[in-house]
Motif scaffolding. Structure first.
Motif, mmCIF file in Angstrom:
data_model
loop_
_atom_site.group_PDB
_atom_site.id
_atom_site.type_symbol
_atom_site.label_atom_id
_atom_site.label_comp_id
_atom_site.label_asym_id
_atom_site.label_seq_id
_atom_site.Cartn_x
_atom_site.Cartn_y
_atom_site.Cartn_z
ATOM 1 N N PHE A 105 11.123 8.603 -1.336
ATOM 2 C CA PHE A 105 10.752 9.596 -0.367
ATOM 3 C C PHE A 105 11.793 10.640 -0.161
ATOM 4 N N LEU B 42 12.612 12.827 -2.960
ATOM 5 C CA LEU B 42 11.590 13.841 -3.171
ATOM 6 C C LEU B 42 11.660 14.924 -2.123
ATOM 7 N N ARG C 181 -1.688 19.679 -7.247
ATOM 8 C CA ARG C 181 -0.273 19.896 -7.547
ATOM 9 C C ARG C 181 0.237 21.115 -6.794
ATOM 10 N N LYS D 48 6.046 7.210 7.069
ATOM 11 C CA LYS D 48 5.660 7.280 5.657
ATOM 12 C C LYS D 48 4.312 7.969 5.514
ATOM 13 N N LEU E 158 4.550 11.746 6.188
ATOM 14 C CA LEU E 158 5.089 12.515 5.081
ATOM 15 C C LEU E 158 4.112 12.596 3.923
ATOM 16 N N ASP E 159 3.334 11.539 3.746
ATOM 17 C CA ASP E 159 2.329 11.562 2.681
ATOM 18 C C ASP E 159 1.278 12.620 2.927
ATOM 19 N N MET F 225 1.603 15.498 4.806
ATOM 20 C CA MET F 225 2.292 16.554 5.525
ATOM 21 C C MET F 225 1.458 17.821 5.647
ATOM 22 N N ASP G 180 -4.997 11.750 1.519
ATOM 23 C CA ASP G 180 -4.824 11.659 0.083
ATOM 24 C C ASP G 180 -4.970 10.241 -0.442
ATOM 25 N N ASN H 90 -3.883 9.615 -3.563
ATOM 26 C CA ASN H 90 -2.651 9.485 -4.345
ATOM 27 C C ASN H 90 -1.529 10.177 -3.615
ATOM 28 N N LEU I 112 1.827 11.634 -2.083
ATOM 29 C CA LEU I 112 2.922 12.339 -2.749
ATOM 30 C C LEU I 112 4.099 11.419 -3.012
ATOM 31 N N SER I 113 4.287 10.444 -2.102
ATOM 32 C CA SER I 113 5.498 9.638 -2.200
ATOM 33 C C SER I 113 5.536 8.823 -3.474
ATOM 34 N N GLU I 114 4.370 8.471 -3.981
ATOM 35 C CA GLU I 114 4.388 7.612 -5.154
ATOM 36 C C GLU I 114 4.377 8.385 -6.441
ATOM 37 N N GLN I 115 4.701 9.618 -6.354
ATOM 38 C CA GLN I 115 4.847 10.392 -7.583
ATOM 39 C C GLN I 115 6.227 11.017 -7.571
ATOM 40 N N SER I 116 6.745 11.204 -8.758
ATOM 41 C CA SER I 116 8.052 11.837 -8.801
ATOM 42 C C SER I 116 7.870 13.351 -8.805
ATOM 43 N N VAL I 117 8.935 14.024 -8.467
ATOM 44 C CA VAL I 117 8.897 15.479 -8.543
ATOM 45 C C VAL I 117 8.585 15.899 -9.962
ATOM 46 N N VAL J 152 4.938 15.706 -10.632
ATOM 47 C CA VAL J 152 4.195 16.733 -9.925
ATOM 48 C C VAL J 152 4.359 18.077 -10.627
#
Lengths: 691, 182
Positions: free
Chosen positions: A17, A20, A44, B113, B116-117, B119, B152, B154, B156-161, B164
């Motif tokens: 978190f 990111l 995205r 958490k 933030l997911d 946001m 969502d 999916n 955001l937290s479970e994906q890397s920058v 994305v």
């Protein structure tokens, strides 16, 4: 290398978190090329926009070039039909409006959305557009704004009305043309549209009292539904009442009173607060307002807080009106919200009897360390009022106050306590010894110079008259050894007073004074040497003139006289008698005792009336050659108070001239006095020449 | 406390912010340009408010000359700030609307958490409730209708920058995950 993500590992997830969310903003911006992809991937793009806004909110900085580039890239996203993405675009436009250049490129897209078929876009598009609009652009979209204000869709109308309000600052003249549309919107059924329309109408008309009155009459009769609009009406009505000094038989007051019976608690509270704030409220008028508050005590915390705060204010002016609520207030003493408990206790202290004081004080002392500084000051002020009311309770109070002094607290708080203790000492001679002892203990460890010097001054004044003055000398001399220059200087002055009044202490004081003459600071040395010389003369008259009585002339007057003296070189030495005596300074009446709001402006000393006149006269060229002002008289009324204009005369006496100041005040609001002439008819035999 | 009543105005809210249980800012908006204009002052203010309010779960307080109403849930703290002369119940209605709307969006999971997911939903909700300090909407149902946001699947937290943004291997790598982007 790709590691398997373990979903059960919460710690790792949290670190992911933060990594990111704290990712480099510039890095993110370079990725805005994603926006140029076809087809647009809404998810995205959405994520990137979200993170940009988040990082901006956290305080990350954009350079103008990067911001502008990202902004341009984002404009491509208007091609997507994803609702959330479009909404986020509007938001990004608003957030980046200040940091990016050429923002107006999105104007056409926004205008299209604003007038398009998708209702869900229209409101937010209007708000975004108005955020980036300037005066010239505003005239171009004026037609659309007017249509939007009277639109049937409530969100569109609200957005247009609120945006219009924001733009009043920028283009009052343009927005003023939309008054009719706003008036139409005010008759909407939607409670928020009513509120916004009313707000805009008031803002546009607030300088025209007649228009406001008419508007108010119309709306109070037509019966709005919106509780927010009612609150707004109540505030407008009470402002009007205040300005016109309307009595309590005015229809405006009746309206506010009728709101006490409204179904919505927000309105009831607003009405009750408005009544309580009115300057000339009698207890009888307050009664329904107070009972309205009493009822609110039983509801949620916020209501309790609001209610008890207002009751506290009422109790300051009309304690008898609040006694009806005492029983309920007592229940609030143990409330978990400390602010409520404090306010309840201080209200009870104002309205309670002498016997309940002990009990209440014990309860406060149990939680005073937990409440904020502002409330601590409120408590101290309540205690101060109580001490004046029940002088016999001074020992209980003094104990309590000294405990509070020992605790941590800010400057305002400690100052309030010190003032309170000094007040008790001055009222009650029996409490003097204990009070002075507590204050001595306090200055041993006090970081505020202002307070330390004030206490030292007091010790110098009161200490010598106590049965055992010598015990204070130790405290004072310690200050000379340990503290800063200002405190040391004050301590020296205090010591001198002891030496002057008590002959048996004089030898010891002289010895101590000798040591002070070696001090590192010149003010301290000067004072020590001066007092040393005066005391060594052992003459009562000298002591009285130089040690006890301070400067009796006004300080600004002295400054002016000295300045004058330096300008005209003269053989004669400067004569202090030519300086006018100090008149009592104008002190502000503290009628409201309240938690101190943190103000950034330091308090200035109120100059005396004479000093003000001196300044004013000195600024007029004709009067500059007259020399220093000797004395100004009190203003004398030359006409009655009810006439159309009121004239007062003030006589200023200079060394060789008299100046008459006539103040002419117009009491009618809508008339201007022009060409005011003054005629003088000399009577009697006076050898005055009119200059 | 004041002796003059408030000038009638639609501008009721001075600031709104959401903090986590360490006092760190997750979202904050300041609507009064004279109130704490710099970032440093804002963060200072938030810290002070947090220190005074996170221990006791009372709803309302008076700090630094401002009225603050607040609510906490699991590991988040929500604050609405207004002038000391403002109608406290009005501020409460804003706070309640905010909280209810977010509750719904986050499917009752009002914690850090989840916040933030989602946001973007949070930003949109705040935008629909207050505009430039004016209360735009006070009914959570209306707010939700306008925002129309679905949480969502999916997050955001479970994906890397990296995933994305599809970076190449030369750029810094964050934690890589195996979930693919839909």
């Amino acid at each position: 290398m790709i590691k398997k993500f373990d979903k059960k590992d919460e710690d790792r997830s949290d670190k992911t978190f933060d990594a990111l969310w704290k990712s480099n903003l510039i890095f993110l911006l370079t990725q805005s090329r994603i926006f140029n992809e076809t087809p647009i991937n809404p998810r995205r793009c959405l994520h990137i926009l979200t993170k940009i806004i988040y990082l901006l909110n956290q305080g990350e900085h954009f350079g103008t070039t990067e911001a502008t580039e990202a902004f341009f890239a984002m404009t491509r996203l208007f091609q997507s039909n994803d609702q959330t993405l479009r909404r986020m675009c509007y938001l990004t436009i608003k957030e980046m409006a200040n940091i990016s250049e050429d923002v107006i490129i999105v104007t056409s897209s926004l205008t299209k959305d604003m007038t398009g078929k998708e209702d869900v876009y229209r409101g937010p598009a209007i708000r975004a557009l108005c955020r980036i609009t300037d005066t010239t652009m505003l005239q171009a979209i004026e037609r659309y704004m007017k249509q939007a204000i009277v639109d049937k869709v409530p969100s569109v109308s609200s957005s247009a009305l609120v945006s219009s309000l924001h733009m009043v600052k920028m283009s009052y003249d343009v927005v003023k043309r939309w008054v009719n549309e706003a008036q139409e919107a005010a008759s909407s059924d939607n409670i928020m549209v009513q509120y916004h329309a009313l707000g805009l109408l008031y803002h546009l008309r607030k300088n025209d009292r007649l228009a406001v009155t008419k508007m108010l009459n119309k709306f109070t009769k037509s019966g709005l539904k919106s509780p927010f609009a009612y609150c707004m009406l109540i505030r407008i009505a009470s402002k009007l009442l205040d300005e016109t000094e309307g009595g309590h038989d005015s229809p405006l007051f009746d309206f506010i009173e009728s709101c006490l019976r409204n179904k919505n608690e927000m309105v009831v509270y607003e009405a009750a607060s408005a009544i309580v704030h009115m300057p000339n409220c009698t207890a009888r008028e307050l009664a329904p307002a107070v009972s309205g508050h009493n009822m609110l005590i039983y509801y949620l915390t916020a209501l309790r807080y609001a209610a008890v705060r207002t009751l506290n204010k009422v109790a300051m002016k009309h304690p008898s009106a609040v006694t009806a609520c005492n029983l309920d207030l007592e229940n609030l003493i143990t409330d978990s919200n400390r602010s409520i408990a404090t306010l309840a206790i201080t209200t009870l202290l104002k309205t309670g009897s002498e016997s309940s004081v002990d009990r209440l004080m014990k309860q406060i002392s149990s939680f005073v360390s937990e409440i904020s500084d502002e409330f601590k000051v409120v408590v101290v002020q309540a205690i101060s009022a109580l001490c004046q009311k029940y002088p016999r309770k001074h020992s209980v109070m003094m104990n309590f106050l000294s405990n509070m002094l020992r605790d941590d607290g800010g400057f305002e708080y400690k100052r309030a306590i010190v003032d309170c203790i000094i007040g008790i000492i001055e009222e009650n001679p029996e409490s003097k010894e204990t009070g002075l002892a507590h204050l001595c203990e306090f200055i041993e460890d006090c970081e505020h110079t202002v307070l330390a010097t004030k206490i030292l001054h007091l010790l110098g004044k009161e200490g010598p008259r106590t049965p055992q003055p010598s015990k204070y000398i130790r405290f004072i001399f310690n200050r000379v050894v340990l503290e800063s220059e200002a405190v040391r200087a004050a301590a020296v002055s205090a010591l001198a007073k002891f030496g002057a009044q008590n002959d048996d202490l004089l030898p010891s004081v002289l010895v101590l004074m000798q040591r002070c003459m070696m001090d590192s600071d010149d003010e301290v040395r000067d004072r020590a040497t001066f007092y040393m010389n005066v005391l060594q003369q052992k003459q009562k008259a000298l002591n009285a003139a130089y040690i006890f009585n301070g400067l009796s002339v006004s300080v600004p007057g002295l400054e002016k006289s000295l300045h004058q003296y330096t300008l005209e070189p003269s053989e004669r030495p400067f004569d202090l008698k030519s300086v006018p005596l100090a008149s009592a300074p104008i002190t502000e009446q503290k009628t409201e005792l309240a938690p101190v709001a943190s103000s950034k402006i330091p308090e200035k000393l109120a100059p005396s009336r004479q000093d003000i006149y001196q300044e004013q006269l000195a600024s007029i060229t004709e009067f500059q050659g007259l020399g220093p002002l000797f004395k100004s008289s009190e203003p004398v009324q030359l006409t009655e108070a009810e006439t159309e204009y009121v004239v007062r005369c003030i006589k200023h006496t200079f060394a060789g001239h008299m100046v008459f100041q006539f103040d002419c005040t117009n009491t009618l609001n809508d008339q201007l006095l022009q060409k005011v002439r003054w005629e003088e008819r000399p009577c009697g035999v006076h050898s005055w020449n009119t200059v | 406390m004041d002796s003059t009543s408030l000038e009638p105005s639609l501008y009721t809210v001075k600031a709104v912010f959401i903090l986590d249980n360490d006092g760190n800012r997750l979202l904050s908006k300041y609507y009064d340009p004279e109130l704490y204009p710099s970032m440093k002052e804002q963060k200072n203010f938030e810290r002070n408010v947090f220190n005074k309010t996170h221990k006791a779960d009372n709803e309302i307080s008076l700090l630094e000359g401002l009225t603050i109403v607040y609510k906490s849930s699991i590991d988040l703290f929500f604050y609405v700030v207004g002038s000391v002369q403002e109608n406290e119940l009005m501020l409460m209605s804003v706070l309640n609307c905010l909280f209810e709307s977010l509750s719904h969006i986050l499917r009752k999971n009002v914690e850090r958490k989840c916040l933030l997911d989602n946001m973007e939903g949070v930003f949109l909700v705040v935008d629909e409730i207050i505009d430039g300090g004016v209360i735009l909407e006070s009914d959570p149902q209306q707010v939700l209708q306008k925002v129309n946001y679905r949480a969502d699947e999916n997050p955001l937290s479970e994906q890397s920058v990296a995933q994305v943004t599809h970076t190449d291997t030369n750029t810094p790598q964050w934690h890589n995950v195996t979930r693919s982007i839909v």
